[in-house]
Scaffold this motif. Structure first.
Motif, PDB file in Angstrom:
ATOM      1  N   SER A 562       0.832  -1.208   0.000  1.00 14.06           N
ATOM      2  CA  SER A 562       0.000   0.000   0.000  1.00 14.06           C
ATOM      3  C   SER A 562       0.863   1.253   0.000  1.00 14.06           C
ATOM      4  O   SER A 562       2.042   1.234   0.376  1.00 14.06           O
ATOM      5  N   VAL A 564       1.787   4.529   1.725  1.00 11.99           N
ATOM      6  CA  VAL A 564       1.728   5.109   3.067  1.00 11.99           C
ATOM      7  C   VAL A 564       1.538   6.608   2.974  1.00 11.99           C
ATOM      8  O   VAL A 564       0.726   7.206   3.684  1.00 11.99           O
ATOM      9  N   SER A 574      -2.856   8.121  -0.360  1.00  9.12           N
ATOM     10  CA  SER A 574      -2.323   7.455   0.827  1.00  9.12           C
ATOM     11  C   SER A 574      -3.320   6.428   1.344  1.00  9.12           C
ATOM     12  O   SER A 574      -4.521   6.692   1.463  1.00  9.12           O
ATOM     13  N   GLY A 575      -2.810   5.234   1.642  1.00  9.99           N
ATOM     14  CA  GLY A 575      -3.658   4.161   2.135  1.00  9.99           C
ATOM     15  C   GLY A 575      -4.174   3.232   1.064  1.00  9.99           C
ATOM     16  O   GLY A 575      -4.655   2.126   1.371  1.00  9.99           O
ATOM     17  N   ASN A 576      -4.098   3.636  -0.207  1.00 13.70           N
ATOM     18  CA  ASN A 576      -4.580   2.780  -1.293  1.00 13.70           C
ATOM     19  C   ASN A 576      -3.640   1.606  -1.524  1.00 13.70           C
ATOM     20  O   ASN A 576      -2.423   1.721  -1.329  1.00 13.70           O
TER      21      ASN A 576
END
Length: 693
Positions: A562, A564, A574-576
Motif C-alpha cells: 500500500s 503510506v 495514501s492508504g490505497n
C-alpha cells in the motif's frame, strides 16, 4: 469469497499431502530435483541468506520458450509478459510501477553483472535451454550481488561434467509458426571443460505485428591450470528482431485481442537488438582456507527501435571487473566464514531519436525522418561488499553483511548548442547498506531464520530527465528497509516440504512514472510505500509404487502492499493498495512420473485482480490458466537417448491479460491502453536427441 477460496485451496492441498504414505530419507534429494525449494543451507552464492532455486527439471515442465512460467513458480516473484521481448520481473511488488522492462533488481550471468548502468535487466537475452538453474534472492539481502530493493537473480549456464563428450539437439515446433532449435556440444576431459550452444527461434506470435526471430551463440569454457588455478571464458551473443504489437484498450481487448495497437500496426513497429557479452574469470586458491574469484567483462548492445512517436537508435558499451575473496578462519576457537570484494560497472550509453514518417510511407510502415535528439550518458556504479558468518552455537548461525554503493551519471546533450544545451551530471551520495541474518536449525531438516536489510534503487535514464530533457537535480534514489522471518520444514520422513516466509519492506522516495505523451514518461519521487506479504510453498512426494510417483505442489503469494504517503497534485492516494500488484497469486501443479521415463506435468496459475490506477478506480480481471505437458525419455543404447514431448498452454482457452500497464492516459480520443493479451490455447511438440561418450 476470494479469501475463502485461497484458504480452502491451501488447506485441501496440505491435508492431501499429510494423508499420504511416508517414505525414505533420500526424499529430500529427489524433491530438490523435481520441485521448487527454498534452501536455508549454505550456498556458494549467498551464504546462509535464503534464496530460491529452480533448475533444469523445472524448466522441462514448460515450453523451451516459456521462461516466464518457470520463474513464476517462485512465491513472491511475478513476471508480467506482453510478448517474448516485453517482460517485466517484479519481486514482492518492487518493479511493478516500472512500465517497460525490468529494473530495481540486479541480474548476473555466471556471476558476471548483466544489469546495465541505469538498472535495467533483459531476461529475453538468455535462452532457457542454456541454463542449469536460476537462483533468486528476494529483497536487498544478497550483499555480494547488490542490495537492490527487488533483490538479485543469478543465472547459471550448463557445464560439461566428469570426463565425457555430449552432443544434444532439441527441436520444438508449435502454434503461431513456432520453430526453435537448440544445438549443444559439451566436453570435459581432465582440466578442460567446454560447452558450446547455438539456438535459433522463429515465431509469428499470437497477435498482429508480433513476430520474433532470434539467433544465439553461447560459449562457456574453463581450464584448470593446476590444483590452485583455474581460468574461464564466457561469450554470449544474441541477435534478435521482434515486432511490437503493444498494449490494447479494453474495447479492443474484448473484441479482438489478436490485433495490435493502431499506431503500432500502422508503423509496423519493431525492435532489433545485437547483444554481446564477453567475460574472463580467474580463480586462485591461496590455501585450503582462502580463495579468490575475479572477472573482467565487456558488454555491447546495438538497439534500433521503430516507435510511432519516434525512432530510437542507440548503442551501449559496458565494461567492468568483479573480484571476490572467500575464506574461513578460527576466531576464538569458533569456525567462521568471511567474504569481501568489489564490483565496478561502467557503461557509455549513446542514443539518437528520429522522426517516424510512417504516415507518409504509403502503408509500408516506419520510415526514418529527421534527427531531433542526440545524447550520450556515462554511467558508473561501484559496489564494495563484505560478509561475516559465524556459529554462535551448535544450532545458531549469524551472518553480517555490508554493501557500499556509489552511483553517478554524466549526461551529454550533443544536439542542442548554446544556452539550450542540457548537459549535466549527477552524483548520488555514497550509501551504506547493511544486512543481518540469523539462522537456527532445530535439526538438519527443520530451521527458521530472520533477516533485516537495507536496500536502494537508482532512477532510470528516463526518470532522471525532466520533460525538457535535462537531468532533474531533485530526483532521489529509492531506499527501503526489509524485515523478514521464515522457516522450512521437512516432515513425514522428509516427503513433505513446507516453506513459510513473512516480510515487510518500507520504501521511501518512491519513484513513479508520469505520462507526458503517447508512450512517453518522466519520473519523480512521490512518497512512501509499505510492502507486507506472506509466501508459502508446499511440496510433497508420494510413491504409489516402485515405478510410479506423484508430486503435487502449491506455491501461494499474499501481497498487502500500500501507499503510506502519496499525494499527486490535488489527489491523496495514501492508504490505497499499491498499483500494479495482485493481492493473491497461486501457482500449483501435479507431476506424475512412471519409471522415470514418462512424465505428465500439469500446472495452474491464479492471479487476482490488479489495481491499474493509483486511485484504485479500475482493476484488471482475475484469471486462472492451466498448462500441461507430456514428456517421454528413453535410452536407445549405451550412448544414444531420445526424448519426445507434447505440451498445451492455456488449456481451457481463457482470455486474460498476461501483462498490464498502470495509470495510462488516452491521447487523440483513443482509449487508454492497459492490457497485453495472453496467448490463446496453443500447442507445441519437441524431440531431443542426445549422444554421450
Amino acid at each position: 469469497m476470494r479469501r475463502t477460496f485461497v484458504s480452502c485451496y491451501l488447506l485441501l492441498s496440505t491435508l492431501i499431502a499429510l494423508g499420504q504414505t511416508p517414505a525414505t530419507q533420500d526424499s529430500v534429494t529427489v524433491l530438490k530435483e523435481v520441485l521448487l525449494l527454498e534452501e536455508l543451507r549454505e550456498k556458494q552464492t549467498t551464504g546462509i541468506v535464503p534464496s530460491q532455486i529452480i533448475g533444469e527439471k523445472i524448466f522441462d515442465n514448460f515450453s523451451p520458450i516459456d521462461a516466464v512460467s518457470a520463474i513464476n513458480q517462485i512465491p513472491g516473484v511475478y513476471v508480467l509478459s506482453g510478448a517474448l521481448n516485453t517482460n517485466r520481473i517484479t519481486i514482492r511488488g518492487i518493479g511493478a510501477r516500472t512500465l517497460f522492462g525490468t529494473d530495481k533488481l540486479r541480474m548476473y550471468y555466471n556471476e558476471i553483472p548483466v544489469t546495465n548502468g541505469s538498472g535495467f535487466s533483459t531476461l529475453e537475452a538468455y535462452d532457457l535451454e542454456n541454463l542449469s538453474q536460476v537462483e533468486v534472492v528476494k529483497g536487498p539481502k544478497a550483499t555480494a550481488f547488490g542490495t537492490n530493493l527487488g533483490g538479485a537473480i543469478l543465472l547459471s549456464t550448463k557445464e560439461a561434467l566428469g570426463n565425457s563428450s555430449t552432443f544434444s539437439n532439441n527441436t520444438t515446433i508449435g502454434s503461431y509458426g513456432l520453430f526453435k532449435n537448440n544445438l549443444s556440444v559439451r566436453h570435459a576431459d581432465k582440466g578442460l571443460s567446454v560447452a558450446l550452444n547455438y539456438d535459433y527461434l522463429d515465431t509469428d506470435g499470437y497477435r498482429e505485428n508480433n513476430s520474433f526471430q532470434r539467433d544465439g551463440l553461447l560459449l562457456n569454457t574453463n581450464y584448470r591450470i593446476d590444483s590452485k588455478n583455474k581460468i574461464g571464458l564466457l561469450i554470449n551473443y544474441i541477435d534478435y528482431t521482434a515486432q511490437i504489437p503493444s498494449s490494447l484498450g479494453i474495447t479492443a481487448f474484448n473484441e479482438d485481442p489478436t490485433q495490435a495497437a493502431f499506431t503500432w500496426a500502422a508503423s509496423k513497429g519493431f525492435e532489433a537488438n545485437k547483444y554481446t557479452l564477453v567475460g574472463i574469470h580467474y580463480e586462485h586458491n591461496f590455501s585450503p582456507r582462502l580463495k579468490n574469484i575475479s572477472s573482467v567483462f565487456y558488454t555491447y548492445l546495438d538497439h534500433y527501435e521503430a516507435r510511432p512517436f519516434g525512432i530510437l537508435d542507440e548503442f551501449t558499451n559496458g565494461f567492468g571487473f568483479r573480484s571476490r575473496f572467500m575464506g574461513t578462519a578460527l576466531l576464538g576457537g569458533m569456525e567462521t566464514e568471511y567474504s569481501f570484494g568489489a564490483e565496478l560497472y561502467k557503461d557509455e550509453y549513446n542514443w539518437e531519436e528520429y522522426a517516424n514518417l510512417y504516415a507518409d510511407n504509403n502503408g509500408e510502415g516506419s520510415l526514418q525522418g529527421d534527427l531531433f535528439a542526440d545524447n550520450k550518458e556515462f554511467r558508473t556504479q561501484l559496489n564494495t561488499f563484505g560478509s561475516f558468518t559465524a556459529d554462535l552455537s551448535e544450532k545458531l548461525r549469524l551472518q553480517l553483511g555490508l554493501n557500499v554503493n556509489n552511483t553517478q551519471f554524466d549526461f551529454r546533450d550533443l544536439y542542442n548548442t548554446g544556452d539550450s544545451n542540457q548537459s549535466a551530471d549527477r552524483k548520488f551520495r555514497t550509501i551504506a547498506l547493511p544486512s543481518v541474518t540469523l539462522n537456527y536449525h532445530f535439526t538438519n531438516y527443520q530451521s527458521v531464520y530472520a533477516n533485516v536489510s537495507r536496500g536502494f534503487s537508482n532512477p532510470t535514464v528516463e526518470e532522471t530527465l525532466t520533460p525538457a530533457g535535462v537531468i532533474n537535480p531533485d530526483i532521489a534514489q529509492e531506499t527501503g528497509t526489509n524485515y523478514e522471518v521464515g522457516s522450512q520444514l521437512f516432515l513425514l520422513k522428509n516427503k513433505l516440504h513446507l516453506l513459510l516466509t513473512l516480510y515487510q519492506m518500507d520504501v521511501r522516495n518512491l519513484l513513479v512514472a508520469e505520462r507526458i505523451g503517447d508512450d512517453q514518461f518522466v519520473g519523480r519521487n512521490a512518497g512512501r510505500t509499505k510492502h507486507q506479504g506472506l509466501e508459502v510453498a508446499i511440496n510433497y512426494r508420494w510413491d504409489l509404487t516402485s515405478m510410479m510417483r506423484i508430486t503435487p505442489f502449491v506455491n501461494y503469494t499474499y501481497n498487502r502492499h500500500s501507499f503510506v504517503d502519496f499525494v499527486n497534485g490535488d489527489d491523496d492516494f495514501s492508504g490505497n493498495p499499491l498499483t500494479g500488484v495482485p493481492k493473491h497469486r497461486i501457482n500449483s501443479g501435479l507431476q506424475i512420473a512412471f519409471k522415470d521415463r514418462l512424465f505428465w506435468n500439469t500446472t495452474h496459475q491464479y492471479v487476482s485482480s490488479i489495481p491499474l490506477t493509483d486511485s484504485n478506480s479500475l482493476s484488471s480481471d482475475p484469471f486462472h490458466v492451466f498448462n500441461t505437458k507430456w514428456r517421454y525419455e528413453q535410452k536407445l543404447s549405451s550412448v544414444f537417448s531420445l526424448g519426445v514431448s507434447l505440451g498445451i498452454n492455456n488449456l481451457f482457452n481463457v482470455r486474460y491479460a498476461q501483462s498490464v500497464l498502470i495509470n495510462t492516459q488516452a491521447f487523440g480520443g483513443a482509449e487508454p491502453r492497459y492490457y497485453y493479451p495472453g496467448n490463446n490455447r496453443n500447442f507445441y511438440t519437441g524431440i531431443r536427441l542426445r549422444y554421450t561418450l
